[in-house]
Design an enzyme around this catalytic site. Sequence first.
Site, mmCIF file in Angstrom:
data_model
loop_
_atom_site.group_PDB
_atom_site.id
_atom_site.type_symbol
_atom_site.label_atom_id
_atom_site.label_comp_id
_atom_site.label_asym_id
_atom_site.label_seq_id
_atom_site.Cartn_x
_atom_site.Cartn_y
_atom_site.Cartn_z
ATOM 1 N N GLU A 275 4.357 8.118 -5.579
ATOM 2 C CA GLU A 275 3.219 7.740 -4.725
ATOM 3 C C GLU A 275 2.946 6.252 -4.709
ATOM 4 O O GLU A 275 2.051 5.720 -4.647
ATOM 5 C CB GLU A 275 1.871 8.313 -4.858
ATOM 6 C CG GLU A 275 2.025 9.865 -4.654
ATOM 7 C CD GLU A 275 0.769 10.761 -4.753
ATOM 8 O OE1 GLU A 275 0.523 11.644 -4.149
ATOM 9 O OE2 GLU A 275 -0.390 9.956 -5.501
ATOM 10 N N PRO A 276 4.161 5.396 -4.374
ATOM 11 C CA PRO A 276 3.983 3.986 -4.412
ATOM 12 C C PRO A 276 3.731 3.637 -2.978
ATOM 13 O O PRO A 276 4.296 3.167 -2.216
ATOM 14 C CB PRO A 276 5.535 3.324 -4.728
ATOM 15 C CG PRO A 276 6.230 4.504 -4.416
ATOM 16 C CD PRO A 276 5.469 5.838 -4.439
#
Length: 658
Positions: A292-293
């Site tokens: 989840e960047p």
Amino acid sequence: MSILNKLYPRPRGFQLTGGRSSLGTAFAVTARDEEMKRWADGINMERRLSAALNRIAGASIGQTSSKDAAVTVTKVELACVSGIHPQGYSMTWEGGLLRIEASARIGLHYAVLTAEQLLERSGLEWEHFHIEDEPDFPVRGFMLDIGRNKIPKMDTLFGLIDTLSGLKINHLQLYMEGYPFSYSAYAGLFPDATPITAKEYEELDAYAASRFIDLVPNQNCLGHMGDWLAKPELRELAEHPDGMSPPIPLPFKLPPTTLNPTDGRSLELVKTMLDELLPLFSSAYANINMDEPFGLGTGSSKARAEQIGVGKLYMEYADKVIGLVQKHGKKTLMWGDIIAKHPETLPLLPADVTVLDWNYDNYRSFEASARRLQESGVPYYVCPGTSTWAAITGRTDNMLDNIADAARCGAAFGAGGFIITDWGDSGHWQTLNASYPGIVYGAGASWQAERNIEEIEGAEQYISDVILKDSTGSIGKLLFELGRYYRLENSSLDNMTYTSYLLNRGLSTQEKLETETNAMMELYKEIGARGGPFLLDYRYAEMLNWLSSRKQQLEQVQLNLPDANTVVEELKLSVALIEQGVGLHRCVYRIELPDDAAEQALVVQLKEQLEQTIHEFERLWLLRNRAGGLARSTKALYKLLGQYEEKLKAFAEASQME
């Protein structure tokens, strides 16, 4: 009840051979070969069996003298047999002699766990049987989020390891973002934190290893870095130092949470972390997460992303972090969400990387991702969840479907492991008690899917008999039922309950709540969740009846534990939080509130209840967990309390004007 029903996880093969007989009051263990004798001595087999016997029969350890007429001996014969799965074993009881065969020390350990459970749950008289047992998944793990508010005390973690060991789980991760570990170079940035120290991690590692559990270091290294990037000293390392606009029009910015992968200082920060953390662990693995960047390739690294693509930008940075792990002689675990979005990265993964394939919802299956990973030849684990985060007591039916699907798909498509995750979203309000259904059911499904997926009653009874020792045998079933209140909400919210969302959201009007919730649902769609219009078919009267029934059931349990009162108080607190959410929903939607006087009376009641609930929340938190993070966890509750006070002040002012 058959002796088979006293075993959990259910073994792969179990046959009753006819007859039954009693065990003696002591054990005498012999081994056919020296290697097996070393294994038995190494796992303290005779002492463990004698201790289990003592707990139910009152015999003294080691009393095997023939001069004592009260002592009868059960012979245990051990044999090392090639061809048995390394984690497997066979066990035969025909009366007078217990025969155990294994090909490795860990297999013998699991055989002893089975014998210990039979003693604890069946007593001294056993039906004659033959067991052939081995696991579906070589790695069967549990991951606990300690990076968002709740960092357990050492006694809590030792107890968790004991619980996992009894379920034949052999892998444990403590997920870290923020400052749950005392990185010496950055202690000054987090003065209020109460992190795990290096010495404590070494103690946990040794304790876990003694119970055949691999404690794997875990540190997020790209996304989920919000606590670090909130510090002025590190803010410029962010992909979006000033925050980023959501992918849909909303009146706020998202704070910086993702490191800039093109800034060498980002890698230096991660290197400093890993160099201090990884040497503390004996595990051959390390989890760098990399999930989840948000905003990757749209801020400071945009130029590089436009040049080579977001997927390759991600892998370019991931390769460098993997290299840091390799320098410590470890193999890498990392989440698979970005790899799934950018399948062109699959061939770029180094051979020593294992992908963690996660999914926590029952409306989608692991099948497509598991099939793709198998076809690519990439090692991977399936990772479902307990469904307790942002849910207070869980979403039981979602959990059961999610874990069963993970076990079926993982077994069908060659997953090398199965990890049950327990996250800390929305304050980490769930207690470990609430997560026991997911942990226990997941342990069974990962040990032997075909035998255990349908064994919900077996999981319930294991919790009652073994973990919480309820003489009424009812608390296991109650814990599963406590996670079903969300069915009366009939909410379309994703990965949470409406009650949890409402308590975190606070007091509002119906129109404002639904407007903001619909906006959030649109955001869900943008990040790959179900999304869609917000739907709610709330069963208020049924919810009141549900609460009443659960309160009555909690009064009836009788736990034989040193912390029995604490366990019951924790569950009562969980019910009180749900009850507060029910009252808040009534207030927002003005259910059975014909006038302002009725609404004011309700707000007074909710405020008094919430004050008591917060007090209990803080008291019970500190019994099992460290103080750091408590204020953040209760922030939403105090905000709601303040809203009640403002509402009552407005009522008072309006009354004075009349």
